[in-house]
Write a protein that holds these residues in place. Sequence first.
Motif, PDB file in Angstrom:
ATOM      1  N   PRO A 178       0.832  -1.217   0.000  1.00 50.58           N
ATOM      2  CA  PRO A 178       0.000   0.000   0.000  1.00 50.58           C
ATOM      3  C   PRO A 178       0.859   1.257   0.000  1.00 50.58           C
ATOM      4  N   VAL A 179       0.476   2.217  -0.815  1.00 54.73           N
ATOM      5  CA  VAL A 179       1.196   3.486  -0.809  1.00 54.73           C
ATOM      6  C   VAL A 179       0.744   4.328   0.376  1.00 54.73           C
ATOM      7  N   LEU A 180      -0.497   4.123   0.808  1.00 56.71           N
ATOM      8  CA  LEU A 180      -1.029   4.850   1.963  1.00 56.71           C
ATOM      9  C   LEU A 180      -1.738   3.850   2.867  1.00 56.71           C
ATOM     10  N   ASP A 181      -1.393   3.896   4.141  1.00 54.55           N
ATOM     11  CA  ASP A 181      -1.982   2.965   5.103  1.00 54.55           C
ATOM     12  C   ASP A 181      -2.374   3.764   6.349  1.00 54.55           C
ATOM     13  N   VAL A 182      -3.670   3.807   6.619  1.00 56.68           N
ATOM     14  CA  VAL A 182      -4.206   4.567   7.753  1.00 56.68           C
ATOM     15  C   VAL A 182      -4.810   3.581   8.742  1.00 56.68           C
ATOM     16  N   ARG A 183      -4.467   3.763  10.015  1.00 59.44           N
ATOM     17  CA  ARG A 183      -4.986   2.850  11.042  1.00 59.44           C
ATOM     18  C   ARG A 183      -5.459   3.648  12.256  1.00 59.44           C
ATOM     19  N   GLY A 184      -6.708   3.414  12.639  1.00 62.91           N
ATOM     20  CA  GLY A 184      -7.248   3.965  13.880  1.00 62.91           C
ATOM     21  C   GLY A 184      -7.336   5.472  13.927  1.00 62.91           C
ATOM     22  N   LEU A 185      -7.652   6.110  12.807  1.00 68.41           N
ATOM     23  CA  LEU A 185      -7.735   7.571  12.775  1.00 68.41           C
ATOM     24  C   LEU A 185      -8.943   8.060  13.575  1.00 68.41           C
ATOM     25  N   ARG A 186      -8.673   9.040  14.430  1.00 70.52           N
ATOM     26  CA  ARG A 186      -9.747   9.694  15.191  1.00 70.52           C
ATOM     27  C   ARG A 186      -9.582  11.199  15.008  1.00 70.52           C
ATOM     28  N   ALA A 187     -10.678  11.876  14.601  1.00 70.65           N
ATOM     29  CA  ALA A 187     -10.621  13.321  14.371  1.00 70.65           C
ATOM     30  C   ALA A 187     -12.021  13.886  14.433  1.00 70.65           C
ATOM     31  N   GLY A 188     -12.098  15.179  14.652  1.00 69.43           N
ATOM     32  CA  GLY A 188     -13.385  15.857  14.710  1.00 69.43           C
ATOM     33  C   GLY A 188     -13.196  17.339  14.902  1.00 69.43           C
ATOM     34  N   HIS A 189     -14.261  17.998  15.324  1.00 72.73           N
ATOM     35  CA  HIS A 189     -14.233  19.434  15.595  1.00 72.73           C
ATOM     36  C   HIS A 189     -14.600  19.633  17.072  1.00 72.73           C
ATOM     37  N   GLY A 190     -13.592  19.950  17.885  1.00 76.71           N
ATOM     38  CA  GLY A 190     -13.846  20.109  19.303  1.00 76.71           C
ATOM     39  C   GLY A 190     -14.307  18.799  19.909  1.00 76.71           C
ATOM     40  N   THR A 191     -15.448  18.838  20.567  1.00 80.91           N
ATOM     41  CA  THR A 191     -15.985  17.620  21.189  1.00 80.91           C
ATOM     42  C   THR A 191     -16.822  16.790  20.219  1.00 80.91           C
ATOM     43  N   ASP A 192     -17.034  17.300  19.006  1.00 79.11           N
ATOM     44  CA  ASP A 192     -17.837  16.591  18.008  1.00 79.11           C
ATOM     45  C   ASP A 192     -16.916  15.668  17.209  1.00 79.11           C
ATOM     46  N   VAL A 193     -16.931  14.378  17.510  1.00 77.45           N
ATOM     47  CA  VAL A 193     -16.063  13.410  16.839  1.00 77.45           C
ATOM     48  C   VAL A 193     -16.733  12.959  15.539  1.00 77.45           C
ATOM     49  N   LEU A 194     -16.021  13.126  14.423  1.00 78.83           N
ATOM     50  CA  LEU A 194     -16.548  12.726  13.125  1.00 78.83           C
ATOM     51  C   LEU A 194     -15.949  11.419  12.638  1.00 78.83           C
ATOM     52  N   LEU A 195     -14.706  11.158  13.003  1.00 80.22           N
ATOM     53  CA  LEU A 195     -14.005   9.950  12.579  1.00 80.22           C
ATOM     54  C   LEU A 195     -13.475   9.247  13.820  1.00 80.22           C
ATOM     55  N   ASP A 196     -13.760   7.967  13.940  1.00 79.17           N
ATOM     56  CA  ASP A 196     -13.334   7.236  15.131  1.00 79.17           C
ATOM     57  C   ASP A 196     -12.934   5.822  14.721  1.00 79.17           C
ATOM     58  N   GLY A 197     -11.629   5.540  14.813  1.00 83.22           N
ATOM     59  CA  GLY A 197     -11.144   4.209  14.459  1.00 83.22           C
ATOM     60  C   GLY A 197     -11.178   3.942  12.969  1.00 83.22           C
ATOM     61  N   VAL A 198     -10.996   4.978  12.146  1.00 80.45           N
ATOM     62  CA  VAL A 198     -11.040   4.805  10.690  1.00 80.45           C
ATOM     63  C   VAL A 198      -9.734   4.203  10.204  1.00 80.45           C
ATOM     64  N   SER A 199      -9.828   3.141   9.400  1.00 78.58           N
ATOM     65  CA  SER A 199      -8.662   2.507   8.790  1.00 78.58           C
ATOM     66  C   SER A 199      -8.883   2.433   7.283  1.00 78.58           C
ATOM     67  N   LEU A 200      -7.785   2.569   6.546  1.00 79.31           N
ATOM     68  CA  LEU A 200      -7.887   2.652   5.093  1.00 79.31           C
ATOM     69  C   LEU A 200      -6.542   2.295   4.484  1.00 79.31           C
ATOM     70  N   THR A 201      -6.571   1.504   3.403  1.00 80.24           N
ATOM     71  CA  THR A 201      -5.360   1.253   2.621  1.00 80.24           C
ATOM     72  C   THR A 201      -5.615   1.695   1.189  1.00 80.24           C
ATOM     73  N   LEU A 202      -4.564   2.213   0.578  1.00 79.02           N
ATOM     74  CA  LEU A 202      -4.656   2.710  -0.787  1.00 79.02           C
ATOM     75  C   LEU A 202      -3.430   2.208  -1.530  1.00 79.02           C
ATOM     76  N   HIS A 203      -3.651   1.492  -2.640  1.00 74.24           N
ATOM     77  CA  HIS A 203      -2.553   0.918  -3.408  1.00 74.24           C
ATOM     78  C   HIS A 203      -2.160   1.828  -4.564  1.00 74.24           C
ATOM     79  N   PRO A 204      -0.952   1.682  -5.068  1.00 76.85           N
ATOM     80  CA  PRO A 204      -0.534   2.488  -6.233  1.00 76.85           C
ATOM     81  C   PRO A 204      -1.489   2.280  -7.407  1.00 76.85           C
TER      82      PRO A 204
END
Length: 734
Positions: free
Chosen positions: A506-532
């Motif tokens: 994989p050219v890009l490998d994402v594991r367990g991403l957590r993000a949001g705006h302040g206390t508003d969580v939009l992404l929790d435990g997001v994982s993703l692989t992207l191949h060339p």
Amino acid sequence: MRVRWTIAAAAVGAALFGAAVAPHDPSVSVGAPWAPPSPGLPLGTDSAGRDVLSRLLAGGRTITATALAGAAAASVLGVLGGLATGWAGRRTARWARAGTDLLLALPFLLVALVLAAALPAPAAVIAATVCGGAPLGARMIGDLVRHARRAGYVEAARGRGEGSAAIAVREVLPSLAGAVPADAIARFVLALQLAAAFGTLGLGTDPATPDWGASLRENLPGAALNPWALAAPAAALTTVALTTAAAAAAPAPARRRRRPAPPDATALPREAGLVVDGLTVVDADGRTIVDGAELHAAPGEVVAIVGPSGGGKTTTVRAALDVLAPGLHRTAGVVTWHGRAVRPGRAARRLRRAAAGLLDQDPAATLNPLMTVSALVLEGPRRTPAAARARLAALGLDADALWHRRPGELSGGQAQRVALARTLLGDPELLVLDEPTSGLDPDALDLVAAAIERRRGDGRSVTLVISHDAAFVARVADRVVRIGPAPPAPREEPEPEAGAHDDARPVLDVRGLRAGHGTDVLLDGVSLTLHPGELVAVAGPSGSGKSTLLRALAGLHPASAGTLLLDGRPVPWPVGARDLGALRGVQFAAQSPATALNPAHRVRTAVARPLRRLHPARSREEIRTRVAELLADVGLAPDLADRRPGELSGGQRQRVAIARALAAAPAVLLADEITSALDPASAADLLHLLDRLRRDGTAVLLVTHDPAVAARADRVLRLAGRRLARTENEPHAR
């Protein structure tokens, strides 16, 4: 505009250097006091028998030089303070704002008089101008900088690794090119008035030294004997102040000589609705942007305006309403509303005020970033909170959740619908919607279509919809009007062989991403692989976090948890901590074409910046050649390289932003709704370009609401409930 600046420069130059052409020594008596005009003394004499004309020509040097120094000091300190506070965190900005508020609360005239008593007159003028002007300038510049920090061109600079100081100098300051001179001139006028007041009160220079302010005080008693001794310096002060202030004022729409109208141009048949006949618009260089456009929309009718990106659709409607962008001029044509001619100027303003509502192509950019959603939708007459909440709900928005948020806290689709609700609440008789569905998910699109359909057939409402979405146009429009040349047929290109890369690391490998705006969580435990060479589409409802996902991967939005690997190497989440390889490897093309490009930079500069930063070994000639290639790749003509964003359509700006992202030659392209502002042919050509890049190994993570675009993907993921999941009807890798 240039004429105004020329006149202002001439007035200031005459004030500074007029003594060189004075016919007499301004300090020597040449006649009786307050003698009337005579041969050799065209303005007579003053209180000491000195030549008024010579005193007038020499009397502006000290006062003008002092005002220039005060304005320069106040403006420089205001700009530096504004940059510092605008770029600082919220806590620092609050303390800085409290400090400026304290300075502004002090009585300005009292401060000026205290300074005049303690310092020589020129120093007192400069100090008082700084005390009174710098805080105002810092407040204004700070607000503009805070707004610019969220602009796409600043984020693009961060994405190519430029530091805060470089971004402030190269991106933010040029974008303030209109505000900084205007602020400086305001400070100059303030300092000029203050210096004149000091002179009039006897706090100025030595009485023997020519000074316009002192002349007012000295010659007031003899105004009846020689009024010129009093009127001349007053007129000089007024002229310098007015000409400089006029130079910074917003220019009135330029009027070109109109073609002779036919004899019955103002007595057209009283046809109800909006009629546009023979409308022609040119730019500042005389290039024709719209040539003889024709349009008619009757009451109760929904008319769709279609055509290629950059073909003049938006320009035609804005010309009819007399709200053209700077540099564009309507040179011919007749516009009527219910049979009455609508000429540029007062008549067009009356139409806009009484009957028109305009939703711009990028509505999120028109929302005041300092106002809450409630303040935005309630701005205007005859609006109630209950009606506003109902309108937001009708467009699929949770009014309670959004009521106190600001535009920066909304997703692109949410901001778009807030702007639409704001426009619809006024119930305008003439409604103009410019690309109202770009970036909306299917459910939100249905709600917008329902809002338009409620206006159809009521016998009153005229609705114009500018759109590239053929399915939406077929759904809502009674008639379709094409403006601009017919687009060429999309080029047929072979399918990308993305499957050949599936077994690669994989050219890009994402594991367990957590993000949001302040206390508003939009992404929790997001994982993703992207191949060339892989194209992965991300779908989901508006506000679910799709743009937040791409911005977090680009390092532009903070992630609170998770790991990111690029070609197997760990990459820090913040873009400022990434090395040159990681910056080149991941590039982001944002959703909003309105803020994607710096308004002060030409297209050539915008595309060349990442080439210089991320590929420093390239020569100037190689960069110039590569810029032309990139613009051609995204379907833009070479002559657009010398234009600024204000001279481009939304679709053209979006393609320039894509060319800028591709300039880094990224291994991963993060693309957020990059086809939303494009006509079908341009969108197809852009997708073909992505296919060619994929054959060379570039991976693409694409956010889209367009099913046709998603159908080209190797995988389609849906973002809902804070997680990414495969769709049931996901296409298989080719």
